[in-house]
Design a protein around this motif. Structure first.
Motif, mmCIF file in Angstrom:
data_model
loop_
_atom_site.group_PDB
_atom_site.id
_atom_site.type_symbol
_atom_site.label_atom_id
_atom_site.label_comp_id
_atom_site.label_asym_id
_atom_site.label_seq_id
_atom_site.Cartn_x
_atom_site.Cartn_y
_atom_site.Cartn_z
ATOM 1 N N LEU A 105 26.603 77.178 57.385
ATOM 2 C CA LEU A 105 26.282 77.253 58.814
ATOM 3 C C LEU A 105 27.267 78.176 59.537
ATOM 4 C CD1 LEU A 105 24.463 76.165 61.044
ATOM 5 C CD2 LEU A 105 25.991 74.201 61.251
ATOM 6 N N ALA A 106 28.557 78.044 59.188
ATOM 7 C CA ALA A 106 29.570 78.899 59.824
ATOM 8 C C ALA A 106 29.278 80.369 59.529
ATOM 9 C CB ALA A 106 30.961 78.511 59.332
ATOM 10 N N GLN A 107 28.878 80.632 58.294
ATOM 11 C CA GLN A 107 28.536 82.009 57.918
ATOM 12 C C GLN A 107 27.333 82.502 58.735
ATOM 13 O OE1 GLN A 107 27.867 82.445 53.711
ATOM 14 N NE2 GLN A 107 27.729 84.663 53.839
ATOM 15 N N ASP A 108 26.341 81.624 58.913
ATOM 16 C CA ASP A 108 25.122 82.013 59.633
ATOM 17 C C ASP A 108 25.367 82.285 61.120
ATOM 18 O OD1 ASP A 108 23.808 81.696 57.241
ATOM 19 O OD2 ASP A 108 22.929 79.747 57.742
ATOM 20 N N ILE A 109 26.298 81.538 61.736
ATOM 21 C CA ILE A 109 26.494 81.730 63.191
ATOM 22 C C ILE A 109 27.506 82.827 63.507
ATOM 23 C CG2 ILE A 109 25.850 79.354 63.832
ATOM 24 C CD1 ILE A 109 28.873 78.755 64.185
ATOM 25 N N VAL A 146 35.101 77.188 67.883
ATOM 26 C CA VAL A 146 34.190 76.496 66.970
ATOM 27 C C VAL A 146 34.895 75.224 66.528
ATOM 28 C CG1 VAL A 146 33.036 76.587 64.717
ATOM 29 C CG2 VAL A 146 33.138 78.643 66.149
ATOM 30 N N THR A 147 34.198 74.096 66.617
ATOM 31 C CA THR A 147 34.751 72.855 66.101
ATOM 32 C C THR A 147 33.696 72.198 65.222
ATOM 33 O OG1 THR A 147 35.899 70.795 66.701
ATOM 34 C CG2 THR A 147 33.974 71.369 68.030
ATOM 35 N N ASP A 148 34.094 71.160 64.501
ATOM 36 C CA ASP A 148 33.123 70.403 63.707
ATOM 37 C C ASP A 148 33.439 68.927 63.905
ATOM 38 O OD1 ASP A 148 35.530 70.587 61.890
ATOM 39 O OD2 ASP A 148 34.266 69.208 60.761
ATOM 40 N N VAL A 149 32.538 68.073 63.418
ATOM 41 C CA VAL A 149 32.774 66.630 63.553
ATOM 42 C C VAL A 149 32.726 65.965 62.177
ATOM 43 C CG1 VAL A 149 31.893 66.484 65.912
ATOM 44 C CG2 VAL A 149 30.301 66.253 63.993
ATOM 45 N N GLY A 150 32.883 66.764 61.130
ATOM 46 C CA GLY A 150 32.701 66.290 59.760
ATOM 47 C C GLY A 150 33.661 65.173 59.371
ATOM 48 N N SER A 151 33.189 64.299 58.494
ATOM 49 C CA SER A 151 33.985 63.139 58.071
ATOM 50 C C SER A 151 35.042 63.488 57.030
ATOM 51 C CB SER A 151 33.058 62.076 57.486
ATOM 52 O OG SER A 151 32.063 61.755 58.412
ATOM 53 N N ASP A 159 35.922 75.658 53.625
ATOM 54 C CA ASP A 159 34.579 76.260 53.622
ATOM 55 C C ASP A 159 34.284 77.062 54.888
ATOM 56 O OD1 ASP A 159 33.752 75.379 51.199
ATOM 57 O OD2 ASP A 159 32.072 74.157 51.936
ATOM 58 N N VAL A 160 34.778 76.550 56.030
ATOM 59 C CA VAL A 160 34.391 77.145 57.321
ATOM 60 C C VAL A 160 35.350 78.265 57.753
ATOM 61 C CG1 VAL A 160 34.190 76.658 59.812
ATOM 62 C CG2 VAL A 160 33.181 75.080 58.142
ATOM 63 N N ALA A 161 36.673 78.023 57.618
ATOM 64 C CA ALA A 161 37.668 78.949 58.182
ATOM 65 C C ALA A 161 37.448 80.420 57.784
ATOM 66 C CB ALA A 161 39.080 78.487 57.815
ATOM 67 N N PRO A 162 37.106 80.719 56.508
ATOM 68 C CA PRO A 162 36.962 82.132 56.149
ATOM 69 C C PRO A 162 35.841 82.858 56.895
ATOM 70 C CG PRO A 162 37.052 80.743 54.178
ATOM 71 C CD PRO A 162 36.924 79.835 55.353
ATOM 72 N N HIS A 163 34.904 82.112 57.483
ATOM 73 C CA HIS A 163 33.774 82.758 58.169
ATOM 74 C C HIS A 163 34.003 82.938 59.663
ATOM 75 C CE1 HIS A 163 31.543 82.404 54.509
ATOM 76 N NE2 HIS A 163 31.715 81.096 54.488
ATOM 77 N N ILE A 164 35.124 82.388 60.178
ATOM 78 C CA ILE A 164 35.346 82.468 61.624
ATOM 79 C C ILE A 164 35.888 83.865 61.964
ATOM 80 C CG2 ILE A 164 36.635 81.495 63.585
ATOM 81 C CD1 ILE A 164 34.537 79.563 62.400
ATOM 82 N N PRO A 165 35.174 84.590 62.831
ATOM 83 C CA PRO A 165 35.600 85.967 63.118
ATOM 84 C C PRO A 165 36.929 86.021 63.866
ATOM 85 C CG PRO A 165 33.373 85.517 63.996
ATOM 86 C CD PRO A 165 33.939 84.213 63.554
ATOM 87 N N GLU A 166 37.613 87.131 63.726
ATOM 88 C CA GLU A 166 38.835 87.426 64.482
ATOM 89 C C GLU A 166 38.555 87.210 65.976
ATOM 90 O OE1 GLU A 166 41.298 88.794 62.465
ATOM 91 O OE2 GLU A 166 42.727 88.792 64.127
#
Ligand code: NAD
Length: 288
Positions: free
Chosen positions: A81-85, A95-100, A108-115
């Motif tokens: 999802l992070a890659q898609d957005i 960007v935040t998440d609510v994952g358990s 998984d998410v951090a590498p897709h967050i743009p500068e």
């Protein structure tokens, strides 16, 4: 109240996202809230019940103007999802998440967050055994903890603003390291769910007791203890696949304790059982 974020996007319109929406409305925490869910059926339900100011048919539209994007999907799909957005995120958005689970989600998410976009992981310690867009309610987070789990390099101002937002949703906020979070949650949430699922499995497997007898004669123990075994299977499958080390460590310790109690029962060791239950009752009574 002045909104904390002008525009918020909720991705995945289940229990947590829908509760966030109603709590945001109650507290006036956001100027405008968009929502996106993968299935057209969920989007239709959301529109019917007035969940979100606008339900979007594409991820791009949902996140394009958002100051805060909340990933509220099962932990196994957060990275994709992070890659898609990523291409549609506004500069300086959070960007935040609510994952358990936090360690796995962060990697998984951090590498897709743009500068220029901030990533601040979080986990509200609140939930029910229900799921889907119609299960949410405004008071879900009241007086519960929300753990903010900054990833490496999380911007301190973004962390502070998200903490203020969670307090506005009704929660108390603490900050925790990812590995420690995953171990604490393995013992307080993940393994209890596994054991509840197992107890229902045992009842189902017991040929001399029928399913209808289990339902009809469900005494307080079974009923109270297994309530959480009605929880969403996709969410819980992903929790165990992504918090492997901590849940295996706690399950190992649980099995040792269970074997010790099994031996005490076989040997008729009343003092051991009584001491054990006295000690654990005192701990349990400390939890409101
Ligand atoms: P839920 O099942 O109620 O909702 C999840 C939503 O995500 C569903 O609408 C589903 O259709 C959607 N979804 C699944 N894959 C998707 C994808 N690829 N793209 C877009 N949408 C997708 O679940 P929930 O209880 O709201 O849980 C959401 C997150 O919150 C999970 O990561 C879970 O670990 C976490 N969480 C849950 C609880 C709880 O007790 N339920 C508590 C705290 C945190």
């Amino acid at each position: 109240m002045t909104p904390i974020y002008d525009r918020v996007a909720l991705i995945g319109l289940g229990l947590i996202a829908s509760s966030m929406f109603w709590a945001m409305k109650r507290g006036g925490l956001a100027g405008h809230v968009t929502g996106y869910a993968r299935s057209a059926e969920t989007r239709d339900t959301a529109r019917r019940i007035g969940l979100c100011d606008k339900v979007c048919d594409t991820l791009a539209e949902a996140v394009a103007d958002a100051d805060l994007v909340v990933l509220a999907v099962p932990v196994g799909v957060m990275g994709q999802l992070a890659q898609d957005i990523a291409p549609y995120l506004k500069p300086r958005a959070t960007v935040t998440d609510v994952g358990s689970v936090k360690g796995h989600v962060i990697s998984d998410v951090a590498p897709h967050i743009p500068e220029g976009v901030h990533f601040v992981p979080a986990h509200p310690l609140a939930g029910t055994e229900h799921s889907g867009p119609e299960s949410g309610f405004a008071t879900l987070f009241d007086n519960r903890w929300c753990l903010i789990v900054p990833s490496e390099g999380s911007d301190s101002e973004a962390v502070e603003t998200l903490s203020r937002y969670w307090r506005g949703l009704g929660s108390n906020v603490d900050v925790m390291e990812p590995d420690h979070h995953d171990l604490v949650l393995a013992v307080t949430s993940h393994c209890p769910h596994l054991i509840a699922y197992t107890m229902v499995g045992v009842a189902d497997d017991l040929r001399r007791v029928t399913d209808s007898e289990v339902i009809k004669y469900s005494a307080a123990g079974f009923r109270d203890f297994t309530r959480i075994a009605a929880s969403d299977p996709t969410m819980w499958r992903d929790v165990f696949l992504t918090n492997k080390d901590a849940t295996l460590e706690i399950l190992g310790r649980f099995t040792e304790e269970l074997f010790a109690l099994q031996r005490a029962i076989r040997q008729g060791d009343g003092p051991l059982l009584h001491d054990y239950f006295t000690r654990t009752r005192a701990i349990r009574r400390g939890i409101i």
